[in-house]
Design a protein around this motif. Structure first.
Motif, short mmCIF file in Angstrom:
data_model
loop_
_atom_site.label_atom_id
_atom_site.label_comp_id
_atom_site.label_asym_id
_atom_site.label_seq_id
_atom_site.Cartn_x
_atom_site.Cartn_y
_atom_site.Cartn_z
N PRO A 362 0.82 -1.23 0.00
CA PRO A 362 0.00 0.00 0.00
C PRO A 362 0.85 1.27 0.00
N ALA A 363 1.87 1.32 0.86
CA ALA A 363 2.75 2.49 0.89
C ALA A 363 3.58 2.59 -0.38
N ALA A 364 4.01 1.45 -0.91
CA ALA A 364 4.80 1.44 -2.14
C ALA A 364 3.97 1.98 -3.31
N ARG A 365 2.71 1.57 -3.39
CA ARG A 365 1.85 2.05 -4.47
C ARG A 365 1.60 3.55 -4.35
N THR A 366 1.43 4.04 -3.13
CA THR A 366 1.22 5.47 -2.93
C THR A 366 2.45 6.26 -3.36
N GLU A 367 3.63 5.76 -2.98
CA GLU A 367 4.87 6.43 -3.37
C GLU A 367 5.08 6.37 -4.87
N LEU A 368 4.76 5.23 -5.46
CA LEU A 368 4.88 5.08 -6.91
C LEU A 368 3.99 6.10 -7.63
N ALA A 369 2.75 6.23 -7.17
CA ALA A 369 1.83 7.17 -7.80
C ALA A 369 2.30 8.61 -7.67
N ALA A 370 2.96 8.92 -6.53
CA ALA A 370 3.42 10.29 -6.30
C ALA A 370 4.66 10.63 -7.11
N ARG A 371 5.49 9.63 -7.40
CA ARG A 371 6.79 9.89 -8.01
C ARG A 371 6.83 9.64 -9.52
N ALA A 372 6.14 8.62 -9.99
CA ALA A 372 6.25 8.24 -11.40
C ALA A 372 5.55 9.27 -12.29
N LEU A 373 6.17 9.56 -13.42
CA LEU A 373 5.55 10.47 -14.37
C LEU A 373 4.41 9.79 -15.12
N ALA A 374 4.56 8.48 -15.37
CA ALA A 374 3.51 7.74 -16.06
C ALA A 374 2.27 7.65 -15.17
N PRO A 375 1.08 7.63 -15.74
CA PRO A 375 -0.13 7.50 -14.92
C PRO A 375 -0.09 6.23 -14.09
N PRO A 376 -0.36 6.31 -12.79
CA PRO A 376 -0.25 5.13 -11.92
C PRO A 376 -1.18 4.00 -12.30
N ALA A 377 -2.28 4.32 -12.98
CA ALA A 377 -3.22 3.26 -13.37
C ALA A 377 -2.65 2.36 -14.46
N GLY A 378 -1.54 2.76 -15.05
CA GLY A 378 -0.98 1.99 -16.16
C GLY A 378 -0.07 0.86 -15.75
N VAL A 379 0.21 0.69 -14.46
CA VAL A 379 1.11 -0.37 -14.01
C VAL A 379 0.55 -1.03 -12.76
#
Length: 411
Positions: A362-379
């Motif tokens: 859960p924390a990893a996904r939140t961090e991924l969504a905050a940092r990645a330029l690509a839309p988080p829904a794509g991975v």
């Protein structure tokens, strides 16, 4: 090299028959049970060629007829499946506190999975090779005693591996310049089958690509969980090795905001500070969450400690849950780098990261969504379901690669 065929094509002149055997085997693997007519129709090979190739593959114990028939108009067809009765591949993996061997057949069935408690880092390379050889001899005896032949052996190592099967550097093990393939071949006294070495991450993602719930995914990453964190990278259906075979060493990516030289950051085995491995490797997780685990000596059996962390997290222990959230954020930071570089469809975590995934991800996904330029829904960021022997399973699969490429077994 692992690849996914988007459309089946036959080969040019030269190694035509070898390549076409691979085409037939690949089609049967993906679509079994299927008939000879199906193989011909879907691959573009003519029926006479398919009939000849299938007969040859049956003779060498790679295909078999099931006697099943399709629900079709006209005469029933004899169906084909892969034959796992005669040949196996062996895979070994060097873990944080164990050695693992897996024997798997061409159809992907695991015939045995054995583990031996073993701490490779303090043991050193010579003792590790002896232990690997002993485990291999036991597995070969069991397999050959059941009437099967071993077509190859592949070892997974948490470190850099070159094209000759040597390990230039494995900080997690304290190894430098170890000719592992040559030493294991010598210890086994030239066993009569090829011996290969690859990174545990490459073998893990190969197993995922073949046997996991995301099998066939063209853009896939597997992050190992052990003393370090390695990344097995599949992009466009192909395993990415890099120019020298050293791709995927994400465990030594600095993930702390203040950089790898921060005085307060934990030290990594590579000599720097703030690396992902020093924050999310299994020993780092145990030290962070169970400070009483090894006050006087290093931990050599991590399973009870990870089980204890899991139990505390389930019970709602606040310091443990807070620590897992922090580790998850570090993991998400590293994953965001991979996502921006490679744009994968799926990122899987294995080992202790998979065991602790309910609290890490859960924390990893939140961090991924905050940092990645690509839309988080794509991975998708998920836990692997193939278990702790995934690299050994990938090694067994890799050991069968020459047969799957169309070479007939010599035994």
């Amino acid at each position: 090299m692992i690849s996914i065929d988007r459309s089946v094509q036959t080969a040019d002149l030269g190694d035509v028959r070898v390549a076409n055997r691979a085409v037939v085997l690949g089609h049967v693997r993906r679509h079994a049970p299927c008939s000879r007519a199906d193989v011909a129709a879907r691959t573009g090979l003519n029926k006479a060629t398919v009939s000849s190739l299938v007969s040859e593959l049956i003779e060498h114990g790679l295909l078999r007829e099931t006697g099943l028939t399709e629900n079709r108009v006209g005469r029933p067809a004899t169906m084909l499946v892969l034959d796992g009765a005669r040949h196996v591949g062996l895979g070994l993996q060097i873990g944080a506190d164990e050695l693992v061997v897996v024997a798997a057949d061409l159809s992907g069935e695991r015939l045995l999975t054995w583990r031996r408690a073993f701490a490779a880092a303090p043991a050193g390379p010579e003792e590790t090779v002896r232990a690997l050889a002993a485990l291999t001899r036991r597995a070969v005896t069991r397999v050959t005693g059941a009437g099967r032949s071993v077509l190859g052996l592949t070892v997974g190592v948490p470190g850099l591996v070159d094209a000759d099967g040597a390990v230039p550097l494995a900080p997690a093990l304290g190894w430098r310049g170890v000719p592992l393939a040559a030493e294991l071949r010598r210890a086994l006294r030239d066993p009569g089958f090829p011996i290969g070495v690859d990174t545990d991450a490459n073998l893990a993602v190969s197993a995922e690509l073949r046997h996991g719930p995301y099998a066939g995914t063209a853009d896939l990453i597997h992050l190992t969980g052990g003393l370090t964190v390695g990344a097995g990278l599949v992009s466009g259906g192909r395993l990415l090795r890099g120019g020298r075979g050293f791709a995927g060493e994400i465990g030594h990516l600095p993930v702390l905001t203040d950089g790898p030289r921060t005085p307060g950051a934990p030290a990594c085995r590579c000599g720097r500070r703030g690396c992902l491995a020093s924050l999310a490797g299994v020993d780092a997780v145990v030290r962070r969450l169970l400070p009483d685990a090894a006050p006087d000596a290093p931990v050599t059996d991590y399973l009870p400690e990870i089980d204890r962390i899991q139990a505390l997290a389930r019970a709602g222990d606040e310091p443990v849950r807070t620590g897992l959230t922090e580790i998850g954020r570090h993991l998400g930071c590293a994953v965001s780098v991979l996502v921006d570089l490679l744009d994968p469809e799926v990122v899987l975590v294995g080992g202790h990261l998979a065991t602790l995934a309910p609290w890490l991800l859960p924390a990893a996904r939140t961090e991924l969504a905050a940092r990645a330029l690509a839309p988080p829904a794509g991975v998708r960021l998920e836990a692997s379901t193939l278990g702790s022997a995934v690299s050994a399973l990938g090694g067994a699969t890799a050991a069968l690669a020459t047969v799957e490429a169309g070479q007939l077994p010599a035994v």
